[in-house]
Design a protein around this motif. Structure first.
Motif, PDB file in Angstrom:
ATOM      1  N   ALA A  25      -6.100 -23.171  35.481  1.00 35.50           N
ATOM      2  CA  ALA A  25      -6.395 -23.594  36.852  1.00 35.50           C
ATOM      3  C   ALA A  25      -6.159 -25.091  37.026  1.00 35.50           C
ATOM      4  CB  ALA A  25      -7.831 -23.234  37.213  1.00 35.50           C
ATOM      5  N   ILE A  29      -3.544 -26.644  39.620  1.00 36.22           N
ATOM      6  CA  ILE A  29      -3.922 -27.600  40.671  1.00 36.22           C
ATOM      7  C   ILE A  29      -3.077 -28.858  40.580  1.00 36.22           C
ATOM      8  CG2 ILE A  29      -5.791 -29.115  41.443  1.00 36.22           C
ATOM      9  CD1 ILE A  29      -7.710 -26.759  40.729  1.00 36.22           C
ATOM     10  N   CYS A  32       0.281 -28.088  41.931  1.00 38.48           N
ATOM     11  CA  CYS A  32       0.295 -27.927  43.385  1.00 38.48           C
ATOM     12  C   CYS A  32       0.149 -29.273  44.099  1.00 38.48           C
ATOM     13  CB  CYS A  32      -0.791 -26.960  43.827  1.00 38.48           C
ATOM     14  SG  CYS A  32      -0.387 -25.240  43.479  1.00 38.48           S
ATOM     15  N   ILE A  33      -0.518 -30.227  43.468  1.00 36.90           N
ATOM     16  CA  ILE A  33      -0.636 -31.562  44.070  1.00 36.90           C
ATOM     17  C   ILE A  33       0.731 -32.243  44.112  1.00 36.90           C
ATOM     18  CG2 ILE A  33      -1.579 -33.882  43.693  1.00 36.90           C
ATOM     19  CD1 ILE A  33      -4.151 -32.524  42.725  1.00 36.90           C
ATOM     20  N   GLY A  41       2.661 -24.264  39.858  1.00 37.08           N
ATOM     21  CA  GLY A  41       1.234 -24.152  40.156  1.00 37.08           C
ATOM     22  C   GLY A  41       0.846 -22.731  40.516  1.00 37.08           C
ATOM     23  N   LEU A  45      -1.752 -20.464  38.343  1.00 39.10           N
ATOM     24  CA  LEU A  45      -2.953 -19.864  38.931  1.00 39.10           C
ATOM     25  C   LEU A  45      -2.948 -18.343  38.797  1.00 39.10           C
ATOM     26  CD1 LEU A  45      -3.303 -22.130  42.084  1.00 39.10           C
ATOM     27  CD2 LEU A  45      -4.712 -22.172  40.021  1.00 39.10           C
TER      28      LEU A  45
END
Length: 133
Positions: A25, A29, A32-33, A41, A45
């Motif tokens: 996770a 994250i 994804c940032i 990402g 996940l």
């Protein structure tokens, strides 16, 4: 068989599933940032959910996976995959010390390939508690 899968998943969750899922996770994250790495990402996940509750499910190659998945997997391997694989290896060594932990250590070792190359794979139900990849 469903009761056995449930019990295996609960013990897995307590011994190592939660911590490994947190690692995936965090990687998801971070990816994804950084906007360009959103596909990584999403894959991370997705695998976090699989690592959280792995018994009764397995992975297989997606039929539509192509060259882009291969290139993405090489990039993933360099930046995040080897860290997650190292986490699985260390966890499996710690679990293998006890007799009760040996099946979970083996399951952890089976998760290393997907931690190294997650793109182009999908998670599907399995009829075996210790399904092969």
């Amino acid at each position: 068989m469903d009761v056995l899968r449930f019990l295996l998943n609960v013990v897995w969750l307590i011994l190592c599933g939660f911590w490994m899922a947190v690692g995936y996770a965090i990687a998801g994250i971070v990816c994804c940032i950084l906007i360009i790495t959103i596909p990584f990402g999403i894959a991370s996940l997705r695998i976090a959910g699989y690592v959280l509750w792995p018994f009764g499910r397995t992975t297989r190659e997606r039929p539509d996976a192509g060259g882009a998945s291969f290139v993405g997997n090489v990039i993933w391997l360099i930046f995040a995959g080897w860290w997650l694989a190292l986490g699985h290896l260390v966890t499996s060594i710690a679990l293998a010390v006890t007799i009760v932990g040996i099946p979970f250590a083996w399951a952890n070792l089976k998760l290393i390939p997907i931690s190294l190359m997650p793109l182009g794979r999908e998670i599907v139900p399995s009829d075996q508690p210790f399904a092969a990849r």
